[in-house]
Structure formats: C-alpha cells, structure tokens
Design a protein around this motif. Structure first.
Motif, PDB file in Angstrom:
ATOM      1  N   ALA A  42       0.955  -1.042   0.047  1.00  0.00           N
ATOM      2  CA  ALA A  42      -0.384   0.234  -0.133  1.00  0.00           C
ATOM      3  C   ALA A  42       1.121   0.892   0.022  1.00  0.00           C
ATOM      4  O   ALA A  42       1.539   1.551   0.978  1.00  0.00           O
ATOM      5  CB  ALA A  42      -0.897   0.046   1.343  1.00  0.00           C
ATOM      6  N   GLY A  43       0.951   1.673  -0.763  1.00  0.00           N
ATOM      7  CA  GLY A  43       1.472   2.985  -1.052  1.00  0.00           C
ATOM      8  C   GLY A  43       3.497   2.159  -1.684  1.00  0.00           C
ATOM      9  O   GLY A  43       3.152   1.664  -2.291  1.00  0.00           O
ATOM     10  N   ASP A  44       4.115   2.906  -0.524  1.00  0.00           N
ATOM     11  CA  ASP A  44       5.471   1.998  -0.813  1.00  0.00           C
ATOM     12  C   ASP A  44       5.845   1.120   0.402  1.00  0.00           C
ATOM     13  O   ASP A  44       6.735   0.731   0.169  1.00  0.00           O
ATOM     14  CB  ASP A  44       6.440   3.523  -0.998  1.00  0.00           C
ATOM     15  CG  ASP A  44       6.587   4.204  -2.019  1.00  0.00           C
ATOM     16  OD1 ASP A  44       6.160   4.096  -3.340  1.00  0.00           O
ATOM     17  OD2 ASP A  44       6.735   5.542  -1.702  1.00  0.00           O
ATOM     18  N   THR A  45       4.921   0.965   1.368  1.00  0.00           N
ATOM     19  CA  THR A  45       4.847   0.349   2.531  1.00  0.00           C
ATOM     20  C   THR A  45       4.635  -1.552   2.206  1.00  0.00           C
ATOM     21  O   THR A  45       3.444  -1.068   1.146  1.00  0.00           O
ATOM     22  CB  THR A  45       4.605   0.283   3.533  1.00  0.00           C
ATOM     23  OG1 THR A  45       4.762   1.706   3.622  1.00  0.00           O
ATOM     24  CG2 THR A  45       4.163  -0.379   4.448  1.00  0.00           C
ATOM     25  N   ILE A  46       5.813  -2.450   1.806  1.00  0.00           N
ATOM     26  CA  ILE A  46       5.141  -3.985   1.433  1.00  0.00           C
ATOM     27  C   ILE A  46       4.324  -4.310   3.057  1.00  0.00           C
ATOM     28  O   ILE A  46       5.468  -3.861   4.754  1.00  0.00           O
ATOM     29  CB  ILE A  46       6.599  -4.512   1.557  1.00  0.00           C
ATOM     30  CG1 ILE A  46       6.758  -4.078   0.342  1.00  0.00           C
ATOM     31  CG2 ILE A  46       5.900  -5.737   1.955  1.00  0.00           C
ATOM     32  CD1 ILE A  46       8.222  -4.659  -0.063  1.00  0.00           C
ATOM     33  N   TYR A  47       3.400  -4.702   3.514  1.00  0.00           N
ATOM     34  CA  TYR A  47       2.931  -5.764   4.320  1.00  0.00           C
ATOM     35  C   TYR A  47       2.639  -6.508   4.482  1.00  0.00           C
ATOM     36  O   TYR A  47       2.811  -7.650   3.348  1.00  0.00           O
ATOM     37  CB  TYR A  47       1.585  -4.544   4.477  1.00  0.00           C
ATOM     38  CG  TYR A  47       1.707  -3.289   4.603  1.00  0.00           C
ATOM     39  CD1 TYR A  47       0.610  -2.710   5.649  1.00  0.00           C
ATOM     40  CD2 TYR A  47       1.435  -2.656   3.627  1.00  0.00           C
ATOM     41  CE1 TYR A  47       0.466  -1.487   6.633  1.00  0.00           C
ATOM     42  CE2 TYR A  47       0.923  -1.096   4.116  1.00  0.00           C
ATOM     43  CZ  TYR A  47       0.944  -0.847   5.429  1.00  0.00           C
ATOM     44  OH  TYR A  47       0.486   1.043   5.992  1.00  0.00           O
ATOM     45  N   VAL A  48       2.746  -7.600   5.301  1.00  0.00           N
ATOM     46  CA  VAL A  48       2.528  -9.004   5.861  1.00  0.00           C
ATOM     47  C   VAL A  48       0.839  -8.922   5.655  1.00  0.00           C
ATOM     48  O   VAL A  48       0.236  -8.304   6.461  1.00  0.00           O
ATOM     49  CB  VAL A  48       2.880  -9.366   7.177  1.00  0.00           C
ATOM     50  CG1 VAL A  48       2.921 -11.047   6.766  1.00  0.00           C
ATOM     51  CG2 VAL A  48       4.728  -9.456   7.462  1.00  0.00           C
ATOM     52  N   ILE A  49       0.756  -9.850   4.929  1.00  0.00           N
ATOM     53  CA  ILE A  49      -1.578 -10.264   5.119  1.00  0.00           C
ATOM     54  C   ILE A  49      -1.556 -11.728   4.994  1.00  0.00           C
ATOM     55  O   ILE A  49      -0.801 -12.067   5.458  1.00  0.00           O
ATOM     56  CB  ILE A  49      -1.237  -9.988   3.277  1.00  0.00           C
ATOM     57  CG1 ILE A  49      -1.045 -10.420   2.008  1.00  0.00           C
ATOM     58  CG2 ILE A  49      -1.151  -8.135   3.175  1.00  0.00           C
ATOM     59  CD1 ILE A  49      -1.815  -9.735   0.912  1.00  0.00           C
ATOM     60  N   ASP A  50      -2.694 -11.980   5.026  1.00  0.00           N
ATOM     61  CA  ASP A  50      -3.562 -12.895   5.516  1.00  0.00           C
ATOM     62  C   ASP A  50      -2.781 -13.605   6.681  1.00  0.00           C
ATOM     63  O   ASP A  50      -3.242 -12.790   7.622  1.00  0.00           O
ATOM     64  CB  ASP A  50      -3.480 -13.700   3.993  1.00  0.00           C
ATOM     65  CG  ASP A  50      -4.061 -15.078   3.751  1.00  0.00           C
ATOM     66  OD1 ASP A  50      -5.496 -15.180   4.102  1.00  0.00           O
ATOM     67  OD2 ASP A  50      -3.760 -16.258   3.663  1.00  0.00           O
ATOM     68  N   GLU A  51      -2.979 -14.623   7.164  1.00  0.00           N
ATOM     69  CA  GLU A  51      -2.686 -15.328   8.092  1.00  0.00           C
ATOM     70  C   GLU A  51      -0.995 -16.512   7.835  1.00  0.00           C
ATOM     71  O   GLU A  51      -0.193 -16.178   7.012  1.00  0.00           O
ATOM     72  CB  GLU A  51      -3.851 -16.562   7.709  1.00  0.00           C
ATOM     73  CG  GLU A  51      -3.476 -18.101   7.141  1.00  0.00           C
ATOM     74  CD  GLU A  51      -4.118 -18.850   7.214  1.00  0.00           C
ATOM     75  OE1 GLU A  51      -5.395 -19.205   8.018  1.00  0.00           O
ATOM     76  OE2 GLU A  51      -3.892 -19.976   6.530  1.00  0.00           O
ATOM     77  N   ILE A  52      -1.002 -15.908   9.140  1.00  0.00           N
ATOM     78  CA  ILE A  52       0.781 -16.578   9.426  1.00  0.00           C
ATOM     79  C   ILE A  52       0.650 -17.633  10.578  1.00  0.00           C
ATOM     80  O   ILE A  52       0.173 -17.464  11.485  1.00  0.00           O
ATOM     81  CB  ILE A  52       1.673 -15.248   9.266  1.00  0.00           C
ATOM     82  CG1 ILE A  52       1.671 -15.004  11.119  1.00  0.00           C
ATOM     83  CG2 ILE A  52       2.051 -14.839   8.249  1.00  0.00           C
ATOM     84  CD1 ILE A  52       3.024 -14.452  11.108  1.00  0.00           C
ATOM     85  N   HIS A  53       1.515 -19.002  10.634  1.00  0.00           N
ATOM     86  CA  HIS A  53       2.053 -20.391  11.263  1.00  0.00           C
ATOM     87  C   HIS A  53       1.065 -20.544  12.028  1.00  0.00           C
ATOM     88  O   HIS A  53       0.820 -21.087  13.116  1.00  0.00           O
ATOM     89  CB  HIS A  53       2.579 -19.161  12.531  1.00  0.00           C
ATOM     90  CG  HIS A  53       4.109 -18.740  11.692  1.00  0.00           C
ATOM     91  ND1 HIS A  53       4.476 -17.449  12.453  1.00  0.00           N
ATOM     92  CD2 HIS A  53       4.639 -18.639  10.909  1.00  0.00           C
ATOM     93  CE1 HIS A  53       6.016 -16.810  12.134  1.00  0.00           C
ATOM     94  NE2 HIS A  53       5.851 -17.615  10.987  1.00  0.00           N
ATOM     95  N   THR A  54      -0.781 -20.572  10.874  1.00  0.00           N
ATOM     96  CA  THR A  54      -1.734 -21.206  11.581  1.00  0.00           C
ATOM     97  C   THR A  54      -1.420 -23.228  10.939  1.00  0.00           C
ATOM     98  O   THR A  54      -0.300 -22.902  10.229  1.00  0.00           O
ATOM     99  CB  THR A  54      -3.125 -20.767  10.769  1.00  0.00           C
ATOM    100  OG1 THR A  54      -2.891 -21.011   9.403  1.00  0.00           O
ATOM    101  CG2 THR A  54      -2.764 -19.063  10.948  1.00  0.00           C
ATOM    102  N   PRO A  55      -2.085 -23.398  11.424  1.00  0.00           N
ATOM    103  CA  PRO A  55      -2.003 -25.499  11.241  1.00  0.00           C
ATOM    104  C   PRO A  55      -2.410 -25.034   9.973  1.00  0.00           C
ATOM    105  O   PRO A  55      -2.642 -26.351   8.922  1.00  0.00           O
ATOM    106  CB  PRO A  55      -3.582 -25.317  12.098  1.00  0.00           C
ATOM    107  CG  PRO A  55      -3.734 -24.758  12.178  1.00  0.00           C
ATOM    108  CD  PRO A  55      -3.258 -23.544  13.037  1.00  0.00           C
ATOM    109  N   ASP A  56      -3.347 -24.277   9.318  1.00  0.00           N
ATOM    110  CA  ASP A  56      -3.543 -24.437   7.715  1.00  0.00           C
ATOM    111  C   ASP A  56      -2.775 -23.841   6.904  1.00  0.00           C
ATOM    112  O   ASP A  56      -2.657 -24.566   5.087  1.00  0.00           O
ATOM    113  CB  ASP A  56      -4.803 -23.501   7.178  1.00  0.00           C
ATOM    114  CG  ASP A  56      -5.933 -23.789   7.480  1.00  0.00           C
ATOM    115  OD1 ASP A  56      -6.045 -25.647   8.355  1.00  0.00           O
ATOM    116  OD2 ASP A  56      -7.463 -23.973   6.768  1.00  0.00           O
TER     117      ASP A  56
END
Length: 310
Positions: free
Chosen positions: A202-216
């Motif tokens: 978003a703009g010039d910033t990178i974001y972590v999105i969605d889910e992380i480290h879940t069992p799925d």
C-alpha cells in the motif's frame, strides 16, 4: 457463525474464496471473514467444521501481533473471533514458501531424484524430514483456482511479477518471520517445519497479509522425539491439517476427476473440530474459548468498527 451474507456501507467489492469471504470497503479497508469451510486437494469439502474459522483467525491474530516488529502487517482490528479488518493492499502475485526441513513437496521432489526446487539447489545425502543447512525459500505463483505453481526467484524477477528490489525485501522479511516462528514454536515444544507468507503493498510500504503460522498455512513437528525418530527412520509426529488429507486418501479421495468426497459423518466433523482446538492450544499455549455470534450481531459490530476506522 453460520455462512453470513453481509453487505457493508461503502462496500466496493466482494470475493468468496475457498475458506474466506473478503469485503472491500472504499478500496481502503478489507473485512476478512474466516469461515468454517474446509478445503483439501483444492476442493471445498461438503460440511463445515465448527470453530475452525475462529481457530485460524485467532492464531493468525496472535502470530501477526508477535511479529509486527519485523514488518508491518495489514491488521487494524479483530472485532470478532473469526473476523479481521485491515488495510487493503495490492497483493504480490507470489507466495513465499519457507522450508526448514526436507518434507512434503520438497521431499517428493528429492525422492524422485530432483536436486533443484524453485531454482534452489538441494544438498545430497539428505533423508526425509532432515533440517536443511539453512531455511530455503521455494516461491509459488498464487492461483485463484487450481494448484499454485512452483517458480524460481529468477523467473519471478525476469517476468516482472515482482521487481528485484521488492523481491529482495520479501525474502528478507520471510526469513525473519520464519526465524521468529521457529522461536515461538520452540517455546511450545514444536518445530516450525515449513510455512507460506503472503505480502501486499500500500503506497511504498510492504505489509504482511492474510494469515501466518496457522495449522492451515504451516506444518509443525513435535520437538520431543524428533532426533530419535530421524535416527530410526520413523515418521515425525505432525501438527497440521495433514490428518484431514490422510483421512480423505484413506477413503479413496485425492481430488482427482471422477472421485467423490467420502461422507463426512457427525463423528468425523466433531473429531476435526477437536483437532483444530488442540492445534490452537498447542501452537499458542492459550486456552481455546468457543464463541458464537449471530450474523446480525456480527454485522452490527463490524459496521461499528468500520465507522471508527474510516
């Protein structure tokens, strides 16, 4: 919460995924509702798993909060157990799969004689589930339907899917997230084996999105007994949704043409719910509290939260 059919003020788009419903608000915010639908072999199974959405959303919320010092993430609010509101990003069209062990797809490639995976050279003399000398990144393209496809770093950059500058940053963040994930897992007596990360901009910033480290999105081994099992050539005790795939395969289903999903009995559905709750408690170290919210109350709470955030 049963399958809702929300419509929010200033809503500009709606996307129904395999397990998530995503509402876009004024192209600025996203409301992600993590449903109880469950998929395996790229097929949504005919019966939902009660509380699965709550498990995944809450694990993701805990893990994103525990890694926000590494990189900013998309989350603005978690107003309900299975709902997250966050920043709408332009999603990078690749998933960063990080592997710490020779397991799953990597092992199948290795076992068949392959020594390259997504442009990464695999060392000789490894056994299934061995640790790599250092974690590797084996990216895939993001597929809205069907299977994601393996791709190399070079192919991603040459094809213009991601610029070299951004991709270098994605690699750096993904490896740092994986390291933190391994540290968090170790505190729970677990080994984070492999996982996938998704990113947006978003703009010039990178974001972590969605889910992380879940069992799925991740595979975990129990640390206790790992060395002994490797020495004896035994399978490792896993913590992931692999047990659902194993049940389907044992009942003659692998998502191939002409195959029918086996009947999901009440007993099986209940057992999957219990397994997901066990996954939540083992991964987070927290007690799982079942929460039920009516669709009407949920909609009111989400709208109130959106009004605060807009």
């Amino acid at each position: 919460m049963q399958e809702p059919n929300f419509h929010f003020p200033k809503q500009t788009a709606f996307y129904k995924g395999k397990v998530r419903d995503v509402y876009t608000i004024e192209d600025k915010l996203m409301v992600m509702v993590v449903s109880d639908r469950i998929s395996a072999f790229d097929v949504v199974l005919p019966r939902p798993i009660p509380y699965k959405g709550q498990v995944l959303n809450q694990v993701a919320a805990i893990m994103l909060d525990a890694t926000k010092d590494i990189a900013p993430n998309w989350v603005k609010s978690v107003p309900l157990p299975n709902v997250t509101i966050g920043i709408k990003c332009e999603t990078f069209p690749v998933e960063m799969v990080v592997r710490g062990n020779l397991t799953g797809h990597a092992w199948r490639t290795y076992k068949s004689g392959g020594r390259m995976l997504c442009g990464v050279a695999l060392p000789e003399g490894m056994k299934e589930n061995d640790f790599f000398p250092a974690p590797i990144i084996t990216p895939t393209t993001k597929a809205h339907e069907g299977h994601d496809q393996d791709i190399s770093r070079e192919e991603i950059i040459q094809s213009g899917l991601v610029s070299e500058k951004d991709y270098t940053q994605l690699e750096k963040i993904a490896l740092a997230l994986f390291q933190r994930g391994k540290e968090l897992a170790a505190k729970q007596g677990l080994i984070l084996v492999d996982t996938k990360y998704e990113f947006g901009k978003a703009g010039d910033t990178i974001y972590v999105i969605d889910e992380i480290h879940t069992p799925d999105s991740s595979r975990y081994f129990y640390a206790e007994g790992y060395e002994e099992n490797q020495a004896a050539g035994r399978q490792q005790r896993q913590l992931s949704k692999e047990f659902v795939r194993e049940w389907l395969m044992a009942n003659g289903f692998q998502g191939k043409e002409g195959q029918t999903v086996p009947e999901m009995t009440d007993e099986f559905v209940h057992s999957v719910t219990e397994r997901y709750i066990e996954l939540f408690e083992k991964i987070t170290g927290k007690k799982f509290v079942k929460q039920q919210v009516s669709a009407l109350d949920a909609e009111k709470q989400i709208i109130a939260q959106l009004q605060e955030l807009m």
